[in-house]
Design an enzyme around this catalytic site. Sequence first.
Site, PDB file in Angstrom:
ATOM      1  N   HIS A 135      -2.748   6.889   2.364  1.00  0.00           N
ATOM      2  CA  HIS A 135      -3.302   5.608   1.897  1.00  0.00           C
ATOM      3  C   HIS A 135      -4.704   5.441   2.479  1.00  0.00           C
ATOM      4  O   HIS A 135      -4.944   5.731   3.655  1.00  0.00           O
ATOM      5  CB  HIS A 135      -2.383   4.462   2.343  1.00  0.00           C
ATOM      6  CG  HIS A 135      -3.009   3.124   2.138  1.00  0.00           C
ATOM      7  ND1 HIS A 135      -3.615   2.770   0.956  1.00  0.00           N
ATOM      8  CD2 HIS A 135      -3.163   2.062   2.979  1.00  0.00           C
ATOM      9  CE1 HIS A 135      -4.097   1.547   1.077  1.00  0.00           C
ATOM     10  NE2 HIS A 135      -3.843   1.096   2.292  1.00  0.00           N
ATOM     11  N   ASN A 171     -10.332   0.167  -0.175  1.00  0.00           N
ATOM     12  CA  ASN A 171      -8.876   0.187  -0.059  1.00  0.00           C
ATOM     13  C   ASN A 171      -8.292  -0.449  -1.316  1.00  0.00           C
ATOM     14  O   ASN A 171      -8.467  -1.642  -1.543  1.00  0.00           O
ATOM     15  CB  ASN A 171      -8.483  -0.598   1.204  1.00  0.00           C
ATOM     16  CG  ASN A 171      -6.980  -0.727   1.400  1.00  0.00           C
ATOM     17  OD1 ASN A 171      -6.200  -0.548   0.469  1.00  0.00           O
ATOM     18  ND2 ASN A 171      -6.578  -1.075   2.612  1.00  0.00           N
ATOM     19  N   CYS A 201       0.798  -1.239   0.000  1.00  0.00           N
ATOM     20  CA  CYS A 201       0.000   0.000   0.000  1.00  0.00           C
ATOM     21  C   CYS A 201       0.827   1.284   0.000  1.00  0.00           C
ATOM     22  O   CYS A 201       0.295   2.365  -0.240  1.00  0.00           O
ATOM     23  CB  CYS A 201      -0.953   0.004   1.187  1.00  0.00           C
ATOM     24  SG  CYS A 201      -1.879  -1.516   1.338  1.00  0.00           S
TER      25      CYS A 201
HETATM   26  O1  UT7 Z   1      -4.097  -1.351   3.699  1.00  0.00           O
HETATM   27  C1  UT7 Z   1      -3.083  -1.926   4.429  1.00  0.00           C
HETATM   28  C2  UT7 Z   1      -3.054  -1.444   5.824  1.00  0.00           C
HETATM   29  N1  UT7 Z   1      -4.140  -2.018   6.567  1.00  0.00           N
HETATM   30  C3  UT7 Z   1      -4.723  -1.351   7.544  1.00  0.00           C
HETATM   31  O2  UT7 Z   1      -4.387  -0.213   7.802  1.00  0.00           O
HETATM   32  C4  UT7 Z   1      -5.813  -2.051   8.323  1.00  0.00           C
HETATM   33  C5  UT7 Z   1      -5.856  -1.582   9.747  1.00  0.00           C
HETATM   34  N2  UT7 Z   1      -6.928  -2.223  10.494  1.00  0.00           N
HETATM   35  C6  UT7 Z   1      -8.223  -1.869  10.355  1.00  0.00           C
HETATM   36  O3  UT7 Z   1      -8.564  -0.997   9.568  1.00  0.00           O
HETATM   37  C7  UT7 Z   1      -9.236  -2.554  11.234  1.00  0.00           C
HETATM   38  O4  UT7 Z   1      -8.553  -3.305  12.223  1.00  0.00           O
HETATM   39  C8  UT7 Z   1     -10.213  -3.489  10.475  1.00  0.00           C
HETATM   40  C9  UT7 Z   1     -11.135  -2.629   9.608  1.00  0.00           C
HETATM   41  C10 UT7 Z   1      -9.452  -4.451   9.578  1.00  0.00           C
HETATM   42  C11 UT7 Z   1     -11.081  -4.264  11.450  1.00  0.00           C
HETATM   43  O5  UT7 Z   1     -11.757  -3.380  12.349  1.00  0.00           O
HETATM   44  P1  UT7 Z   1     -11.674  -3.611  13.920  1.00  0.00           P
HETATM   45  O6  UT7 Z   1     -12.458  -2.532  14.516  1.00  0.00           O
HETATM   46  O7  UT7 Z   1     -10.216  -3.697  14.292  1.00  0.00           O
HETATM   47  O8  UT7 Z   1     -12.428  -4.977  14.101  1.00  0.00           O
HETATM   48  P2  UT7 Z   1     -11.908  -6.325  14.821  1.00  0.00           P
HETATM   49  O9  UT7 Z   1     -11.060  -7.096  13.892  1.00  0.00           O
HETATM   50  O10 UT7 Z   1     -11.370  -5.978  16.166  1.00  0.00           O
HETATM   51  O11 UT7 Z   1     -13.287  -7.059  15.026  1.00  0.00           O
HETATM   52  C12 UT7 Z   1     -14.272  -6.559  15.949  1.00  0.00           C
HETATM   53  C13 UT7 Z   1     -15.501  -7.449  15.855  1.00  0.00           C
HETATM   54  C14 UT7 Z   1     -15.180  -8.948  15.954  1.00  0.00           C
HETATM   55  O12 UT7 Z   1     -16.263  -9.563  16.611  1.00  0.00           O
HETATM   56  P3  UT7 Z   1     -16.153  -9.957  18.172  1.00  0.00           P
HETATM   57  O13 UT7 Z   1     -14.987 -10.898  18.265  1.00  0.00           O
HETATM   58  O14 UT7 Z   1     -15.930  -8.667  18.897  1.00  0.00           O
HETATM   59  O15 UT7 Z   1     -17.480 -10.595  18.452  1.00  0.00           O
HETATM   60  C15 UT7 Z   1     -15.169  -9.403  14.534  1.00  0.00           C
HETATM   61  O16 UT7 Z   1     -15.476 -10.773  14.390  1.00  0.00           O
HETATM   62  O17 UT7 Z   1     -16.120  -7.279  14.583  1.00  0.00           O
HETATM   63  C16 UT7 Z   1     -16.258  -8.549  13.936  1.00  0.00           C
HETATM   64  N3  UT7 Z   1     -16.133  -8.358  12.496  1.00  0.00           N
HETATM   65  C17 UT7 Z   1     -17.176  -8.023  11.723  1.00  0.00           C
HETATM   66  N4  UT7 Z   1     -18.468  -7.809  11.998  1.00  0.00           N
HETATM   67  C18 UT7 Z   1     -19.268  -7.475  10.952  1.00  0.00           C
HETATM   68  C19 UT7 Z   1     -15.010  -8.445  11.744  1.00  0.00           C
HETATM   69  N5  UT7 Z   1     -15.301  -8.196  10.453  1.00  0.00           N
HETATM   70  C20 UT7 Z   1     -16.633  -7.925  10.432  1.00  0.00           C
HETATM   71  C21 UT7 Z   1     -17.526  -7.598   9.393  1.00  0.00           C
HETATM   72  N6  UT7 Z   1     -18.821  -7.378   9.702  1.00  0.00           N
HETATM   73  N7  UT7 Z   1     -17.111  -7.460   8.114  1.00  0.00           N
END
Ligand code: UT7
Length: 311
Positions: A237, A267, A111
């Site tokens: 990005h 993204n 990225c």
């Molecule tokens: O481009 C390259 C660089 N990449 C980045 O900069 C990515 C950086 N990270 C992020 O942007 C975020 O961490 C994500 C968007 C990838 C994820 O968001 P988050 O707020 O960190 O979510 P999480 O992974 O902590 O998940 C929170 C909850 C989980 O459920 P529980 O365990 O709390 O019950 C996940 O299972 O959200 C759940 N979850 C979803 N729920 C609905 C994960 N994906 C989804 C989804 N829809 N698509």
Amino acid sequence: MSKILSLGHYQPSRVLTNDDLAQMVDTNDEWIRDRVGIATRRIAAPDETVADMASAAAEKALASSGLTAADIDLVAVATTSSIDRCPNVAARVAAKLGIAAPAAYDLNTACSGFSYVLATADHAITAGAARNALVIGAEKLSDITDWTDRSTCIIFGDGAGAAVVTADAAGEKAGIGPVVWGSAPSEAIRIEGWRPYIQQEGQSVFRWATTALAPLALQACERAGVAPTELAAFVPHQANTRIIDGIAKRLGLADAIIAKDIIESGNTSAASVPLALSKLVERGEVPSGAPVLLFGFGGGLTYAGQVVRCP
Ligand code: UT7
């Protein structure tokens, strides 16, 4: 020293909405908008390649540059998703646009790729190794997305952005400022093995992005001699609107436009910065000559950024 002469971008016609994704995996529009900031993303046709999208963006940039294919002697493409290894994407773009004998290379820093290729083109022109360069970020991430994994498939999109880069005129302000680039080697984002799919430890990448990057972006401003309050736009990005807002807040911007093309494009990895910049310029939102901070970050973990003058 060099400058961006013109920009161009291309996005495939198919729009994939959050509601469409909710039919495919257990997710919903509210979660995606709140946690990532995406409303829609574009998905390439099955037979549409990274090289096709890169060529379409490059063709537009070249058309508005006032130069012709005969003037281009370097083509550099940032991509992490090209399936074909050889010929590289840069050579395919050159063939398609009728650029006869350019230096042609692809570069993969995921990225952060566009700021890397922009820096290498700037360095080549400054060193006298090239006169006019086509610099492109292009991705078909839909090819390497696991469409059953809700933690990744809601994030990515396809597209391309391109810039024509040429030497500064004598006495002109530097068009492309010094790059601040580096890495924090880590396996937190992976596209590996055969067949590869994007996997990431979202939370740890999020923490890194919101803590480590603002001081590096400030360094890019400092090295360009531009105060953050003087920036006309900040084009990071497009990974997550919460990351973009977090970094922007720490930069102490004044009236700068903060690019949020992620809302409509998702993204697009190496394509995200040139795509967002090209759209800002096309809409006339940034005056010609105004300073804009570009900052890419992602897989590797790598980062790169520089202040550029808007074409
Ligand atoms: O481009 C390259 C660089 N990449 C980045 O900069 C990515 C950086 N990270 C992020 O942007 C975020 O961490 C994500 C968007 C990838 C994820 O968001 P988050 O707020 O960190 O979510 P999480 O992974 O902590 O998940 C929170 C909850 C989980 O459920 P529980 O365990 O709390 O019950 C996940 O299972 O959200 C759940 N979850 C979803 N729920 C609905 C994960 N994906 C989804 C989804 N829809 N698509």
